[in-house]
Design an enzyme around this catalytic site. Structure first.
Site, mmCIF file in Angstrom:
data_model
loop_
_atom_site.group_PDB
_atom_site.id
_atom_site.type_symbol
_atom_site.label_atom_id
_atom_site.label_comp_id
_atom_site.label_asym_id
_atom_site.label_seq_id
_atom_site.Cartn_x
_atom_site.Cartn_y
_atom_site.Cartn_z
ATOM 1 C CB SER A 266 -0.598 -0.182 1.019
ATOM 2 O OG SER A 266 0.114 0.525 2.540
ATOM 3 C CG ASP A 267 1.539 5.833 -1.245
ATOM 4 O OD1 ASP A 267 1.441 6.643 -2.211
ATOM 5 O OD2 ASP A 267 2.519 5.832 -0.299
ATOM 6 C CD1 TRP A 268 2.428 7.645 5.613
ATOM 7 C CD2 TRP A 268 4.396 6.984 5.225
ATOM 8 N NE1 TRP A 268 3.113 7.669 6.811
ATOM 9 C CE2 TRP A 268 4.504 7.364 6.644
ATOM 10 C CE3 TRP A 268 5.792 6.698 4.727
ATOM 11 C CZ2 TRP A 268 5.554 7.570 7.521
ATOM 12 C CZ3 TRP A 268 6.836 6.793 5.573
ATOM 13 C CH2 TRP A 268 6.765 7.035 6.809
#
Ligand code: GLC
Length: 712
Positions: A266-268
């Protein structure tokens, strides 16, 4: 035992908690942290991200010390129950200690071979510092220069995006991903993030499946075909479906249509953000949605490690789903060789060649937008060097630079002094010292203005509502124009800036971008003729912010107002003419290239023959009629005139960059087959339809040099 068998063997020994631990990526501590060490011992951490803030590129983050990297790895390998090594990830976007041009500039080089070589250098430097995995290349197609992250991607064209995706992935991963000098690459941000509404970062996107397949997906398809090990999901939603929890995107398309078999990170904090996106109430809901959609590893918000065990126990998530994700992660760790070589040896890297390559790529990325003949400058000329960027260092590295050092980066004044010495009359110029700078300018043969934009208005979370040049810089340009001197503008920018009311006042415009460690030296190489400019922009330069979005591969209007191609722009706005300031593929040289007529080895071909693998050739002669040897990027575009759905007015389907010596002619040949003439339907099926195709070959997308071939 092959890798699949080894994965199964490890998985069979793992507890549910250990499995979930492999899906948990946390921020690497910068100093010893017993709590983190204990979590490693318990198998609760599968990966560290070596970044200290959510948009690391704009916050000068520091690298975790090698000693700590190895210490934590030793705990994982020697003190945890199964000894599964950690994989260390970092945003090594377009450089490590040696910084290369921002990707939007590198795309303008139209030189994938050189890009691949440079990305091999990057991998070598980062791997030596203990990085196993980079969150790069960023492949977001973008038509909106207000968006700060346009600088990180390959521009507005799917074909350039695909070519650069392959070059970057092969550069990072090398011949063998397990090589100590290789990094696992990460194609991001999957998918559509570059369409953020209004160019406002993190905002919603509206992308039809038809446009997704034909504009936004090709770069990711190329990355998957190049063997990219990981993909990062994007923050945005597409028409109300967050990608982070979008099974259609993360599984059905990415794996079902593209055949991706690595793992998705996932992104942050993106998993927990599903609550704000209004599709989940609790963190447990977020975890359930994301893991069931096919999102394998959870970056930084610990939603998986805190919720998945109970979700499995309650039956909301099957253990089989967890096993699938864990096997993908274990496979990459095995392919990377982390089980055999888990530690970083902190070897010294000789960066001499890296810096030379950085200077070469920077020069090939810079785009000469205008030249009335004032360039190249003589090394004997007296140059008044003026403007806010004469001593700038940090901005030249671009926003996403974690390990480049501004203090090691030559500025424009130093670079120019090294070429012309005392003939450089320097002034920082600001309004207060007007007389001082005018005096210098009066004595000079030519004025060079050092203009640009800070890295702090580009990159993540740094979008702008207006792409105009800062007013004080426009004033500088106007001031020196009235002196009757030749004025050269050198632009150290990330995004394409609005050039209306700017370029007209300059006798030459060199777009130097933020081109990394060697930006200033490369700009001087071009200004003084040591390099003949050959970059071509991979993104349109709109005249003004109000004309955005403006891109070359647009479909036709039903009225005669295709203003990009000059059709009645006065009918598009009553207050301005929305033609591009500089079109896609545009870039000048110091020499001139003359294109001969296009020849095809047929003017009609059977669609069935194409399906059987036949192709036809397009050739064109290009003559260098100027006074310099130079490189030209010959571009081939098609237009599918009539189809069951609207097709773009131009589509880049091939390019070749080659040196042509003065007074010599080179013959360029392109082969067109089934794979170049079709498009994807909204169901993601590739198809080629009969009918008339216009084939253009020229120096940029506005070329009129065309022939027609019929598919029957
Ligand atoms: C950031 C960015 C992404 C980056 C990640 C880790 O928010 O969106 O590109 O790789 O977080 O720093």
């Amino acid at each position: 035992m092959n890798i699949e068998q080894r994965v199964e063997e490890i998985l069979s020994q793992m507890t549910l908690q250990e499995k979930i631990g492999q899906l948990n990526q946390v921020k690497a501590p910068l100093k010893a942290d017993e709590e983190v060490f204990e979590q490693i011992r318990q198998g609760k951490i599968g990966s560290f991200i070596m970044a200290t803030t959510a948009h690391a590129g704009n916050d000068d983050t520091v690298l975790t010390e090698n000693l700590l990297i190895n210490k934590m790895q030793r705990i994982a390998v020697e003190e945890s129950r199964l000894g599964i090594p950690i994989i260390y990830g970092r945003d090594v976007i377009h450089g490590h200690r040696t910084v290369y041009p921002i990707p939007l500039a590198a795309a303008a080089s139209f030189n994938p071979e050189l890009v691949e070589k440079c990305y091999r250098n990057i991998a070598r430097e980062a791997a030596a510092d203990g990085v196993n995995w980079t969150f790069s290349p960023m492949l977001d197609l973008c038509r909106d220069p207000r968006w700060g992250r346009i600088i990180e991607g390959p521009g507005e064209d799917p074909y350039v995006g695909a070519v650069m995706a392959e070059a970057c992935v092969k550069g990072f991963q090398g011949e063998n991903i397990s090589d100590k000098d290789s990094l696992v690459a990460c194609a991001k941000h999957y998918i559509g993030y570059g369409a953020s509404e209004g160019g406002r970062d993190y905002h919603r996107t509206e992308i039809s499946d038809y446009n997704l397949y034909n504009y936004y997906l090709p770069a990711f398809r190329a990355a998957v075909n190049a063997g990219v090990g990981t993909v990062m999901s994007s923050f945005n939603d597409i028409s109300g479906q967050p990608v982070t929890s979008g099974k259609k995107y993360l599984t059905d398309i990415l794996r079902g249509k593209l055949g991706f078999d690595g793992f998705v990170v996932s992104d942050w904090d993106a998993v927990s953000q599903l609550k704000r996106q209004g599709v989940a109430e609790t963190d447990a809901d977020c975890a359930e949605l994301a893991i069931n959609a096919g999102l394998d590893m959870n970056m930084t918000d610990r939603v998986y490690i805190n919720n998945l065990e109970s979700l499995v126990e309650s039956g909301r998530v099957s253990e089989e789903t967890i096993n699938t994700a864990v096997k993908r992660v274990l496979k990459i760790k095995l392919q990377k060789g982390l089980f055999q070589n888990p530690y970083c040896d902190a070897r010294e890297i000789d960066r001499t060649v890296h810096l030379k390559d950085a200077r070469t790529l920077a020069a090939e990325s810079m785009v000469l937008l205008k030249n009335d003949g004032v360039l190249p400058l003589s090394k004997k000329s007296r140059v008044a060097l003026i403007g806010p960027f004469v001593r700038e260092r940090r901005a030249l590295l671009g926003s996403w630079t974690l390990d480049g050092k501004a203090e090691e980066t030559a500025n424009f004044a130093e670079a120019m002094k090294s070429v012309i010495g005392a003939n450089m009359l320097l002034s920082d110029d600001n309004i207060a010292v007007l007389d001082n700078s005018i005096a210098r300018a009066v004595k000079a043969d030519v004025v060079v203005l050092a203009l640009g934009e800070s890295e702090k208005v580009t990159g993540e979370a740094y979008s702008v509502s207006d792409i105009s040049l800062p007013k004080n810089q426009v004033e500088l340009i106007h001031r020196y124009k009235v002196l009757g001197k030749k004025v050269v503008g050198v632009f150290f920018c990330g995004r394409p800036m609005a050039m209306e009311g700017v370029a007209e006042y300059l006798d030459a415009v060199l777009y130097a971008w933020h081109s990394g460690s060697e930006t200033a030296n490369a700009a001087c190489d071009i200004l003084f003729g040591d390099v003949v400019p050959n970059g071509k922009t991979a993104v349109t330069f709109p005249k003004r912010t109000g004309h955005i979005p403006m891109y070359y591969n647009v479909t036709s209007s039903g009225r005669c107002v295709n203003c990009y191609y000059g059709e009645n722009p006065q009918n598009c706005y009553v207050d301005s003419l929305p033609t591009p300031a500089f079109p896609f593929g545009f870039g000048l040289s110091y020499t001139k290239f003359e294109y001969g007529e296009i020849k095809a080895d047929t003017d009609e071909i059977l669609l069935d023959d194409l399906i059987d693998g036949k192709s036809f050739k397009i050739t064109v002669n290009v003559k260098n009629t100027g006074d310099f040897d130079g490189k030209e990027t010959v571009q081939l575009y098609i237009r599918d005139k009539i189809a069951t759905v609207m097709r773009p007015l131009r589509e880049l389907k091939g390019f070749e960059k080659r040196k042509i010596n003065k007074n010599e002619t080179e013959c360029f040949t392109f082969e067109l087959g089934y794979d170049k003439l079709g498009f994807y339907t909204e169901n993601g099926e590739y198809t080629v339809e009969k009918g008339e195709f216009e084939i253009y070959v020229g120096e940029n997308c506005l070329t009129k040099n065309k022939i027609t071939v019929r598919l029957t």
